[in-house]
Enzyme design. Structure first.
Site, mmCIF file in Angstrom:
data_model
loop_
_atom_site.group_PDB
_atom_site.id
_atom_site.type_symbol
_atom_site.label_atom_id
_atom_site.label_comp_id
_atom_site.label_asym_id
_atom_site.label_seq_id
_atom_site.Cartn_x
_atom_site.Cartn_y
_atom_site.Cartn_z
ATOM 1 N N ASP A 95 3.759 -1.287 -3.758
ATOM 2 C CA ASP A 95 4.749 -1.702 -2.763
ATOM 3 C C ASP A 95 4.739 -3.229 -2.700
ATOM 4 O O ASP A 95 3.877 -3.823 -2.049
ATOM 5 C CB ASP A 95 4.421 -1.123 -1.387
ATOM 6 C CG ASP A 95 4.599 0.389 -1.301
ATOM 7 O OD1 ASP A 95 4.353 1.083 -2.312
ATOM 8 O OD2 ASP A 95 4.951 0.872 -0.210
ATOM 9 N N LYS A 158 12.444 -0.637 0.087
ATOM 10 C CA LYS A 158 11.678 -0.325 1.294
ATOM 11 C C LYS A 158 12.027 -1.322 2.380
ATOM 12 O O LYS A 158 12.149 -2.525 2.120
ATOM 13 C CB LYS A 158 10.188 -0.377 0.955
ATOM 14 C CG LYS A 158 9.235 -0.208 2.130
ATOM 15 C CD LYS A 158 7.798 -0.250 1.636
ATOM 16 C CE LYS A 158 6.790 -0.336 2.773
ATOM 17 N NZ LYS A 158 5.398 -0.422 2.282
ATOM 18 N N LYS A 188 12.560 3.862 1.147
ATOM 19 C CA LYS A 188 11.399 4.075 2.011
ATOM 20 C C LYS A 188 11.594 3.311 3.309
ATOM 21 O O LYS A 188 11.909 2.113 3.290
ATOM 22 C CB LYS A 188 10.104 3.623 1.328
ATOM 23 C CG LYS A 188 8.864 3.746 2.223
ATOM 24 C CD LYS A 188 7.601 3.364 1.480
ATOM 25 C CE LYS A 188 6.396 3.303 2.421
ATOM 26 N NZ LYS A 188 5.149 2.933 1.706
#
Length: 231
Positions: A95, A158, A188
């Site tokens: 991430d 995300k 996300k």
């Protein structure tokens, strides 16, 4: 979007059970893993210094690790090296945080190059999620950054680190991100996701995965507040 309302077990399988507090200890991470397995979460998400992790044999649990976190102001080569080391130490997913200042300045080619550098360091099937810090961006900037992420080969976009003062995930941002990436990437939602009702709102908006630190309370239908999800 989906018209179905998933049950708690289904939601759990969409959660990255997260512990990114600077004061987190190895014992805290061990407890995180045990709780994630008990809850049926998809993964645990931790800081790179906590690797390697010991996942019990037979456990269906992925390992996600943050990169360039939380500012995104690291040089691309440093982000790439951090991501590659995390993969070498057992991470399944990365991430990464974009250079938010570059996005604010309209330097979307630089944002794309930054993401592409990390992507090159962790070839598929390893998963790359790109944290865009949506609360700090305008709608036009969100769209441009999501397009850059897709062009650079990201698997997910995300919403948030959870550390930025501008805030975390919103239904509006998730919907806009999903509309932008379509089927080319997943979404996300993370940052401030605390209630089951809030989680369902994010799924309905197009989220495929959630980043949650209070997963047990969320899955137990912990008391939601109006602050859980901003519309």
């Amino acid at each position: 979007m989906t018209s179905l309302s998933p049950d708690a077990a289904t939601v759990a399988r969409m959660i990255d059970h997260t512990l990114l507090k600077p004061e987190a200890t190895a014992a805290d991470v061990t407890a995180l893993i045990a709780e994630a397995i008990e809850l049926g979460a998809y993964s645990v998400c931790v800081s790179p210094s906590m690797l390697p992790l010991t996942i019990p044999a037979g456990a269906d649990l992925k390992v996600a690790v943050v990169c360039g976190f939380p500012s995104g102001k690291h040089h691309s080569s440093i982000k790439a090296a951090e991501a590659a080391l995390a993969i070498a130490q057992g991470a399944d997913e990365i991430d990464m945080v974009i250079d938010i200042g570059a996005a604010k300045a309209g330097r979307f080619a630089d944002v794309q190059a930054d993401i592409a550098t990390v992507r090159a360091s962790i070839p598929a099937p390893k998963v790359l999620k790109v944290i865009i810090e949506s609360a700090a961006l305008t709608d036009a900037e969100i769209v441009a950054v999501c397009k850059a992420a897709v062009a650079a080969g990201a698997d997910f976009v995300k919403t948030s680190t959870g550390f930025h003062p501008a805030g975390g995930a919103t239904v509006h941002a998730v919907r806009l991100m999903k509309q932008t990436v379509g089927d080319r990437a997943q979404v996300k939602a993370s940052g401030g996701v605390r209630s089951f009702a809030g989680a369902l709102s994010l799924f309905e908006a197009g989220a495929n995965r959630l980043g949650v630190s209070g997963s047990s309370a969320l899955l137990s239908n912990g008391t939601p507040t109006i602050h859980d999800i901003a519309y």
